[in-house]
Design a protein around this motif. Structure first.
Motif, PDB file in Angstrom:
ATOM      1  N   ALA A 199     111.838  41.144  51.975  1.00 19.29           N
ATOM      2  CA  ALA A 199     113.068  40.411  51.643  1.00 19.29           C
ATOM      3  C   ALA A 199     114.304  41.143  52.162  1.00 19.29           C
ATOM      4  O   ALA A 199     115.222  40.535  52.719  1.00 19.29           O
ATOM      5  CB  ALA A 199     113.161  40.199  50.138  1.00 19.29           C
ATOM      6  N   LEU A 200     114.331  42.476  52.007  1.00 17.18           N
ATOM      7  CA  LEU A 200     115.505  43.236  52.421  1.00 17.18           C
ATOM      8  C   LEU A 200     115.686  43.216  53.941  1.00 17.18           C
ATOM      9  O   LEU A 200     116.816  43.249  54.436  1.00 17.18           O
ATOM     10  CB  LEU A 200     115.389  44.686  51.937  1.00 17.18           C
ATOM     11  N   SER A 201     114.589  43.159  54.666  1.00 16.45           N
ATOM     12  CA  SER A 201     114.697  43.141  56.122  1.00 16.45           C
ATOM     13  C   SER A 201     115.129  41.779  56.641  1.00 16.45           C
ATOM     14  O   SER A 201     115.743  41.671  57.711  1.00 16.45           O
ATOM     15  CB  SER A 201     113.361  43.537  56.760  1.00 16.45           C
ATOM     16  N   ARG A 202     114.837  40.725  55.890  1.00 18.35           N
ATOM     17  CA  ARG A 202     115.168  39.372  56.337  1.00 18.35           C
ATOM     18  C   ARG A 202     116.555  38.923  55.900  1.00 18.35           C
ATOM     19  O   ARG A 202     117.107  37.967  56.461  1.00 18.35           O
ATOM     20  CB  ARG A 202     114.103  38.384  55.853  1.00 18.35           C
ATOM     21  N   TYR A 203     117.112  39.584  54.885  1.00 22.04           N
ATOM     22  CA  TYR A 203     118.497  39.287  54.496  1.00 22.04           C
ATOM     23  C   TYR A 203     119.172  40.615  54.217  1.00 22.04           C
ATOM     24  O   TYR A 203     118.944  41.248  53.188  1.00 22.04           O
ATOM     25  CB  TYR A 203     118.557  38.366  53.278  1.00 22.04           C
ATOM     26  N   THR A 204     120.011  41.049  55.131  1.00 15.25           N
ATOM     27  CA  THR A 204     120.568  42.395  55.125  1.00 15.25           C
ATOM     28  C   THR A 204     121.996  42.415  54.582  1.00 15.25           C
ATOM     29  O   THR A 204     122.620  41.364  54.410  1.00 15.25           O
ATOM     30  CB  THR A 204     120.585  42.944  56.558  1.00 15.25           C
ATOM     31  N   PRO A 205     122.541  43.617  54.344  1.00 14.07           N
ATOM     32  CA  PRO A 205     123.947  43.695  53.955  1.00 14.07           C
ATOM     33  C   PRO A 205     124.871  43.013  54.969  1.00 14.07           C
ATOM     34  O   PRO A 205     125.853  42.375  54.575  1.00 14.07           O
ATOM     35  CB  PRO A 205     124.200  45.205  53.905  1.00 14.07           C
ATOM     36  N   ALA A 206     124.550  43.116  56.251  1.00  8.70           N
ATOM     37  CA  ALA A 206     125.375  42.464  57.274  1.00  8.70           C
ATOM     38  C   ALA A 206     125.382  40.943  57.113  1.00  8.70           C
ATOM     39  O   ALA A 206     126.406  40.287  57.347  1.00  8.70           O
ATOM     40  CB  ALA A 206     124.870  42.833  58.671  1.00  8.70           C
ATOM     41  N   ASP A 207     124.249  40.391  56.665  1.00  5.14           N
ATOM     42  CA  ASP A 207     124.189  38.947  56.434  1.00  5.14           C
ATOM     43  C   ASP A 207     125.124  38.543  55.292  1.00  5.14           C
ATOM     44  O   ASP A 207     125.818  37.526  55.377  1.00  5.14           O
ATOM     45  CB  ASP A 207     122.751  38.521  56.109  1.00  5.14           C
ATOM     46  N   ALA A 244     119.410  41.178  44.752  1.00  7.30           N
ATOM     47  CA  ALA A 244     119.613  39.822  44.221  1.00  7.30           C
ATOM     48  C   ALA A 244     119.778  38.827  45.364  1.00  7.30           C
ATOM     49  O   ALA A 244     119.134  37.767  45.390  1.00  7.30           O
ATOM     50  CB  ALA A 244     120.828  39.789  43.298  1.00  7.30           C
ATOM     51  N   TRP A 245     120.662  39.166  46.329  1.00  4.11           N
ATOM     52  CA  TRP A 245     120.878  38.239  47.455  1.00  4.11           C
ATOM     53  C   TRP A 245     119.593  38.059  48.270  1.00  4.11           C
ATOM     54  O   TRP A 245     119.211  36.931  48.594  1.00  4.11           O
ATOM     55  CB  TRP A 245     121.980  38.747  48.386  1.00  4.11           C
ATOM     56  N   ALA A 246     118.928  39.168  48.589  1.00  6.22           N
ATOM     57  CA  ALA A 246     117.756  39.109  49.463  1.00  6.22           C
ATOM     58  C   ALA A 246     116.580  38.385  48.814  1.00  6.22           C
ATOM     59  O   ALA A 246     115.919  37.567  49.447  1.00  6.22           O
ATOM     60  CB  ALA A 246     117.353  40.523  49.885  1.00  6.22           C
ATOM     61  N   SER A 247     116.315  38.689  47.554  1.00  5.67           N
ATOM     62  CA  SER A 247     115.188  38.027  46.875  1.00  5.67           C
ATOM     63  C   SER A 247     115.507  36.557  46.623  1.00  5.67           C
ATOM     64  O   SER A 247     114.630  35.703  46.692  1.00  5.67           O
ATOM     65  CB  SER A 247     114.842  38.742  45.565  1.00  5.67           C
TER      66      SER A 247
END
Length: 401
Positions: free
Chosen positions: A73-81, A390-393
């Motif tokens: 999940a963290l790799s598919r939605y990153t802080p940059a996203d 929270a965002w990534a999951s």
């Protein structure tokens, strides 16, 4: 009976992110929360400015009994996203410390942004609305709520953990997990101040309010799978124990009965400095220490470790100075507990991630049932990491339902 494609229970960070993601895919989504005030945990975070992510967030910044689970999940939605989303909504932000990103103005901006993202997908709201029961059927699930029954083939549990009961924390997610026979990792307070036995802490009660940067560690740091942690952050003395970022960080690693080790002067080998200074420094020991530590703290430490305040440095045996150096560079003490869920920023533990798909967040043995955010046994460090989870999951489940 109201029918939806997806019912998301819990309208916090993870729940709103999931609902918006699913709805913008064209699904009919209902978002349910028992609280009258939306996303209170976002509202109070970061001193009201919401530390909404950390640019350094990665799997190494999270604790779990299954440490590899969060990688997908963290790799598919990153802080940059997430930063791109913040920029899209023209929210000013700044980096404050160690990669922590905060709103320039107010946490309300993040809440409004998430509401707008939900509106873009025409998410339906049930707020405040209590879910009385969740039953599995051939068509999916039926939720009995105080706003009437709801039917949906997919249900996402985003109800968080037990931390901060006064803003609505509940064990709803854990009860649902038990209902469907999913294992739990025992929940406990994390990112929380630590407390000490009143007699043990008596010499330090008057130190309340003193803050300084320290190194702190606990547990085993050896081997390929270390169970301990080590941080350099600010420490704060309180009337009942220790707080500040250093202690909040280490509290997630601390195990009851185990000691913590604090280096109060991480840039100085105190014993060596004192021994080398014996021939030139004519001051009393308390005054010598006060050049490196707050005077009140220097006095308290000397008294707590049996040193006379009026002892002259030049008269101290080297062995005693080494003992004092160890007492300050390796101050070892054992907490008797923590301030509990009322002061904990997050809950460690929760739904055992081995019960879930790391790609979709769906329960392996309960098709259509998903768990995201703090409900799951993934706990981030202090500093925006838990919001990034929270965002990534939320996005992972929102794309999968």
């Amino acid at each position: 009976m109201a029918k939806f494609d997806v019912a998301v229970i819990g309208a916090g960070a993870a729940g709103m992110m999931c609902a918006a993601t699913a709805a913008q895919r064209g699904l009919r989504v209902v978002l349910i929360d028992h609280a009258a005030k939306l996303a209170e945990k976002i509202r109070i975070s970061g001193g009201g400015r919401c530390n909404f992510t950390n640019v350094n967030a990665g799997p190494a910044n999270f604790l779990s009994e299954n440490p590899h689970f969060c990688k997908s999940a963290l790799s598919r939605y990153t802080p940059a996203d997430f930063v791109a989303l913040v920029k899209k909504h023209r929210i000013g932000y700044h980096e404050k410390h160690r990669g922590q990103l905060f709103c320039d103005d107010s946490a309300e901006q993040i809440i409004d942004m998430l509401k707008d993202e939900c509106a873009a997908g025409d998410v339906h709201w049930r707020l405040p609305c209590k879910v009385d029961s969740l039953e599995q059927t051939e068509a999916g699930f039926v939720l009995q709520t105080d706003s009437g029954p709801i039917e949906a083939p997919s249900v996402v549990i985003a109800t968080g953990g037990l931390s901060i009961p006064k803003i609505g924390a509940s064990d709803f997610g854990y009860r649902i997990a038990k209902q469907f026979e999913l294992r739990l990792v025992e929940p406990r307070p994390a990112l929380v101040p630590l407390t000490f036995d009143a007699q043990q802490w008596a010499p330090f009660v008057e130190m309340a309010g003193i803050a300084l940067e320290v190194d702190v560690e606990t547990g085993s740091l050896k081997g390929r799978n270390p169970s301990g942690g080590r941080f350099r952050e600010d420490l704060l003395f309180t009337h009942r124990g220790l707080s500040g970022p250093a202690i909040l960080q280490i509290s997630s690693y601390w195990q009851p009965g185990a000691p913590i080790v604090i280096n109060l002067l991480p840039e100085l080998d105190l014993a060596q400095a004192l021994i080398e200074g014996k021939s030139t420094i004519k001051k009393q020991l308390g005054n010598v220490l006060a050049q490196w530590l707050p005077a009140r703290l220097a006095e308290g430490l000397l008294l707590a470790h049996g040193f006379a305040l009026d002892a002259r440095l030049a008269d101290m045996p080297d062995a005693q100075l080494r003992k004092l150096g160890a007492a300050i560079n390796q101050w070892t003490l054992t907490p008797n507990g923590s301030e509990g869920y009322k002061k904990a920023e997050v809950t460690r533990g929760g739904i055992d991630t081995r019960e879930l798909s790391q790609q979709t967040m769906m329960a392996n043995n309960v098709p259509g049932l998903y768990f995201i955010g703090e409900t799951v046994d993934v706990t981030g460090w202090l500093g925006g990491y838990n919001f990034q989870w929270a965002w990534a999951s939320g996005v992972a489940a929102g794309l999968a339902v």
